[in-house]
Motif scaffolding. Structure first.
Motif, short mmCIF file in Angstrom:
data_model
loop_
_atom_site.label_atom_id
_atom_site.label_comp_id
_atom_site.label_asym_id
_atom_site.label_seq_id
_atom_site.Cartn_x
_atom_site.Cartn_y
_atom_site.Cartn_z
N VAL A 107 147.40 36.85 13.42
CA VAL A 107 148.12 36.03 12.44
C VAL A 107 148.62 36.94 11.34
O VAL A 107 147.82 37.58 10.64
N ARG A 108 149.92 37.02 11.19
CA ARG A 108 150.48 37.93 10.18
C ARG A 108 150.30 37.34 8.79
O ARG A 108 150.78 36.24 8.50
N LEU A 109 149.66 38.09 7.92
CA LEU A 109 149.41 37.65 6.54
C LEU A 109 150.44 38.22 5.57
O LEU A 109 150.75 37.58 4.56
N ASP A 110 150.96 39.41 5.89
CA ASP A 110 151.94 40.03 5.00
C ASP A 110 152.70 41.10 5.78
O ASP A 110 152.14 41.74 6.68
N GLN A 111 153.98 41.29 5.44
CA GLN A 111 154.81 42.32 6.05
C GLN A 111 155.63 42.99 4.98
O GLN A 111 156.23 42.32 4.13
N ASN A 112 155.64 44.30 4.99
CA ASN A 112 156.45 45.08 4.04
C ASN A 112 157.09 46.23 4.82
O ASN A 112 156.43 47.24 5.09
N GLY A 113 158.32 46.04 5.23
CA GLY A 113 159.00 47.07 6.00
C GLY A 113 158.32 47.29 7.34
O GLY A 113 158.21 46.37 8.17
N VAL A 114 157.83 48.50 7.56
CA VAL A 114 157.20 48.85 8.84
C VAL A 114 155.71 48.51 8.86
O VAL A 114 155.06 48.69 9.89
N PHE A 115 155.17 48.02 7.75
CA PHE A 115 153.73 47.77 7.66
C PHE A 115 153.43 46.28 7.73
O PHE A 115 154.06 45.47 7.04
N GLY A 116 152.44 45.93 8.55
CA GLY A 116 152.02 44.54 8.67
C GLY A 116 150.52 44.38 8.52
O GLY A 116 149.74 45.24 8.96
N LYS A 117 150.14 43.32 7.87
CA LYS A 117 148.72 43.00 7.71
C LYS A 117 148.44 41.72 8.51
O LYS A 117 149.09 40.69 8.30
N TYR A 118 147.46 41.77 9.41
CA TYR A 118 147.16 40.67 10.31
C TYR A 118 145.68 40.29 10.25
O TYR A 118 144.82 41.13 9.93
N ARG A 119 145.42 39.05 10.60
CA ARG A 119 144.05 38.58 10.78
C ARG A 119 143.82 38.35 12.27
O ARG A 119 144.62 37.70 12.95
N ALA A 120 142.71 38.89 12.78
CA ALA A 120 142.34 38.66 14.18
C ALA A 120 141.74 37.27 14.30
O ALA A 120 140.60 37.03 13.90
N GLU A 121 142.53 36.34 14.83
CA GLU A 121 142.13 34.94 14.87
C GLU A 121 140.94 34.73 15.81
O GLU A 121 140.96 35.14 16.97
N GLY A 122 139.90 34.09 15.28
CA GLY A 122 138.73 33.79 16.09
C GLY A 122 137.66 34.86 16.09
O GLY A 122 136.59 34.66 16.66
N LEU A 123 137.91 35.99 15.46
CA LEU A 123 136.91 37.06 15.41
C LEU A 123 136.12 36.94 14.11
O LEU A 123 136.69 36.96 13.02
N THR A 124 134.82 36.82 14.25
CA THR A 124 133.93 36.72 13.09
C THR A 124 133.10 37.99 13.00
O THR A 124 132.51 38.43 13.99
#
Length: 434
Positions: A107-124
């Motif tokens: 799940v993408r939380l933020d994108q800035n140009g070539v950089f993306g921050k994601y959350r691994a859905e379902g991983l605790t």
């Protein structure tokens, strides 16, 4: 595959990085979750240089450049995408001293140009002091320029090698990270399909078994394939409409496992197979279509990873069946030249067109003696008791039954011959008058 960064040496920078990476602030309503920006997180690391990650519209690859655990038990994955394309999912193993990759949607939380921050859905995040995140590969959505596979196959997601194992360790309330490179194995050629078998004759339904498989070859020589993990999605259908929600599933296969059909109909033939077998054995044991045999050329191994029911009601236009999609191999354990390997796999998500016909010819086989043997072999004790009682009763009725049959046949003979006897009698009476 990019080279993993060395173990972080600047402890102060690591502590600052982790503090920012794990930070989550809540809005005044306490319902909306706000996450820190991707560049804000990455720039807390004094060794990070944005210029080391140039933009390139022609480069559609993905790279994992960092991970972080949140204070709320989530795992963040930081991705470098030269073309700005979004990541869709990632394979991660969190097992301790083992490799057991699972596929997690990103799940993408933020994108800035070539950089993306994601959350691994379902991983605790685990509660152990030391936690491992072995990442063999990461995926993005398939595009037309990625090419089309052979046969009735389509690709849904393209995979890229990561080959990194991150270690998160908590000591005295402080979390530190380290990272090492890991070896992966690449699937270079692949075909997904299914074969269909009849389960025998039934009065009200036509019942068949669909056996799903994936055939492939890799960039490493495999002399003996011992274990394999496969991820796929199963959707149940009725007359073309989806029943319920798609189910993400995993198959854990070994070379010792076998599969077989239910063969629960009358006079049915039971089909059996190895879960892991060579393509040569698979083509020799199955009555495959010419198109399927052509699609399998060049592949080395076959994984028979699941079976689904195909059923049609004879009295009503109702047909139920399953579609298997997004098939990807996660792990392979094998031996080559006396050396053992247990590696994460880089493999696209691929599927056979579920509306295409099966890969084998007609298998509506009949095996009366095998069917009879299975009935009595699997029968409980009370069935045997009923059979024994029936035999005893039959023996007791043999003589009266024989007498009944004799008189029955005699009566039938009298009825059949009566017209002829009447004609003969009439002729005799006429001759006597003369």
């Amino acid at each position: 595959m990019t080279t993993c960064k060395k173990i972080v040496t600047a402890l102060a920078a690591v502590l600052l990085l982790l503090t920012c990476l794990c930070l989550r602030t809540f809005s005044a309503t306490a319902e909306e979750v706000r996450y820190t920006a991707v560049l804000d997180d990455l720039q807390t690391d004094a060794t990070f240089r944005a210029e080391d990650y140039p933009a390139d519209a022609s480069d559609s690859s993905l790279q994992v450049i960092q991970i972080a655990e949140s204070v709320n038990g989530e795992l963040f994955v930081y991705v470098y995408s030269p073309s700005g394309r979004a990541a869709t999912s990632v394979n991660i193993s969190t097992a301790i001293n083992d490799l057991n990759p699972k596929n997690y949607a990103l799940v993408r939380l933020d994108q800035n140009g070539v950089f993306g921050k994601y959350r691994a859905e379902g991983l605790t995040v685990r509660r152990e002091t030391t936690r491992y995140y072995d990442i063999p590969s990461i995926f993005r959505a398939w595009e037309e320029g990625d090419g089309i596979p052979e046969g009735e196959n389509t690709v849904t997601e393209i995979s890229y090698a990561v080959g990194k194992q991150y270690t998160a360790k908590t000591e005295n309330g402080t979390v530190t990270y380290s990272c090492v490179d890991t070896e992966t194995i690449l699937v270079t050629d692949k075909y997904c399909g299914y074969v269909r078998y009849s389960n025998g004759f039934k009065l009200t339904t036509i019942d068949k078994c669909d056996s799903w498989y994936v055939a492939f070859t890799t960039d490493k020589k495999i002399e003996k394939l011992i274990e394999a993990d496969v991820y796929f999605i199963e959707e149940r259908y009725m007359n073309g409409a989806v029943i319920g929600e798609p189910q993400s599933k995993y198959a854990y296969l070994t070379a010792k496992q076998t599969g077989k059909t239910d063969a629960d109909g009358w006079f049915s033939k039971q089909y059996e197979w190895e879960r892991i077998e060579s393509v040569a054995d698979f083509t020799a044991n199955e009555d495959l279509t010419d198109e399927t045999q052509a699609a399998l050329r060049g592949k080395e191994w076959v994984l028979r990873f699941t079976e689904t029911d195909w059923e049609e009601n004879k009295g009503a236009p109702i047909r139920t069946y399953s579609k298997i999609t997004d098939v990807t191999v996660l792990r392979l354990q094998f031996e080559t030249e006396g050396k053992a390997y247990n590696l994460g796999v880089v493999d696209n998500k691929q599927e056979k067109n579920p509306d295409a016909p099966p890969d084998n010819n007609d298998t509506n086989g009949r095996d009366f003696w095998g069917w009879l043997k299975r009935i009595f072999t699997n029968a409980p004790w009370w069935v045997w008791l009923i059979v024994a009682a029936g035999v005893v009763v039959l023996l007791m009725l043999v003589k009266p039954l024989a007498q009944f049959v004799f008189f029955l046949l005699k009566g039938v003979a009298i009825i059949i011959t009566f017209p002829f006897r009447a004609i003969v009698a009439a002729i005799n009476r006429r001759n006597g008058k003369k």
